[in-house]
Design an enzyme around this catalytic site. Sequence first.
Site, PDB file in Angstrom:
ATOM      1  CE  LYS A  88      -1.456   1.970   3.669  1.00 21.70           C
ATOM      2  NZ  LYS A  88      -2.079   2.355   4.950  1.00 21.70           N
ATOM      3  CB  SER A  89       3.784   2.256   2.054  1.00 22.07           C
ATOM      4  OG  SER A  89       3.137   2.115   3.296  1.00 22.07           O
ATOM      5  N   GLY A  91      -4.745   7.618   5.684  1.00 20.72           N
ATOM      6  CA  GLY A  91      -3.807   8.656   6.084  1.00 20.72           C
ATOM      7  C   GLY A  91      -2.940   9.120   4.935  1.00 20.72           C
ATOM      8  CB  SER A 136       6.898   9.592   9.480  1.00 18.31           C
ATOM      9  OG  SER A 136       6.234   8.463   8.930  1.00 18.31           O
ATOM     10  CB  SER A 148       6.345   5.347  11.147  1.00 23.36           C
ATOM     11  OG  SER A 148       5.418   4.827  12.073  1.00 23.36           O
ATOM     12  CD  GLU A 150       0.728   0.238   9.786  1.00 23.89           C
ATOM     13  OE1 GLU A 150       0.030  -0.776   9.609  1.00 23.89           O
ATOM     14  OE2 GLU A 150       0.244   1.382   9.863  1.00 23.89           O
TER      15      GLU A 150
END
EC number: 2.5.1.19
Length: 450
Positions: free
Chosen positions: A23-24, A105, A177, A205, A338
């Site tokens: 996802k990131s 987010g 972050s 993070s 996470e």
Amino acid sequence: MDPWPAPVATGPVRATVAVPGSKSGTNRALVLAAVADGTSRLRAPLRSRDTLLMAGALRALGAEVTDAPGAPGTSATPGEADLVVTGPLGAISGGAATVDCGNAGTVARFTPALATLARGDVHFDGDPRMRERPLTPLLAALRGLGARIDGDLMPFTVRGRGGIPGGAVTVDASTSSQLVSGLLLGAARFERGATVTHAGHRLPSGPYLDMTVADLRAAGVVVHVDDPSAVGGRGAEADPGAAPSTRRWRVEPGGPQARDRVIEPDLNSAAAFLAAAAATGGQVTIPGWPERTEQPGRMLPDLLVAMGCQAELGPEGLRVTGGGRLTGIDVDLSDFGEAAPVLTGLAVLAESPSRLRGIAHLRLQETDRLAALASELGRLGARVAVTEDGLRIDPAPLHGGRLDPHADHRLAMTFAVVGLVVPGVTVDDIATTGKTVPDFARMWTTMLAG
């Protein structure tokens, strides 16, 4: 909807599980592709609620995001399409746009800077929880760089004028972050770029900022970091009461360049499946696990080894083998919050106490994860206490019960892990896992079938 009955493992879980894309990684790649001049192709992207919201936001801001047939063997889901992105964004239809952030987010924090590049008003809103999550430092920093923004929390409106001057700004990113990443990802398109300084007690993070910097550089953006050994705030103070720390990034104007990219598997989402091996004394392999990566999920193998597992990275991927007994763990997770939910799930099954530290910022996630983990797992008899900066877990007999994940994907996956060992666990709204793993329930039962 009826609660989902968490399947109980009848023996050690033995399976190979191909997890979907990061996802990131997907959302950072989407942003950089939308800001670039030209067309980029993202192979094996994640298609989940968060990434679809990001694609929708970028379309609203004037980028073109379409599907194209994927190359065989590049995706965990056979037949999954690539994403093709053509930028740069900025030309919004009708002179105004609306961005739905949901409870993502990355969407809420990465796209406001992009909205300053548009010509017209861009209205931001999201789920009720998003209206409570930290955004004020980001919006204040954008104002300091020349943006016009109405509001300090959702809903708010960016008055886009086709760009902003940029320059130097200080932000307290102690809560997330992503507040820094959101500034850096759009900064190359500011007239003077941006120098972003974090001043606060902790920068949580940090590896996610490593990802942001690495992705910017790979796209041809020049990024300077004041201390390469602390690129996302590594080494930030573990004590919330310690003197403030300072981190600084300088993004030069120009770029990014359009580029094709293969998205890595989501190592965070792999955590629940690897935890299944740990909880049942089984063996789970995740194919495609990268030898080198900026994803904080790279820390998972060592964490599971500390709890009594074996981990081996080989040609077939990462293989984790449970030791049959789980031991507690005492660890600072400030770089990898996470992992806290699934480690808490394993900790309530362990034979000795655990302490998870450095995760006070999890109070501001999709839900207050610390309070929710303590209260929900407490319904099963678990002894989970919230501390100033984390959780303390002590061994206790467990029983079944109905658990509410509070619309948090990581909590829902954690409850599935506990349900492998504790009969009678049911989970409300298992579909909330669609935030990052759209087909989680099917993948889970398939894993149990080997």
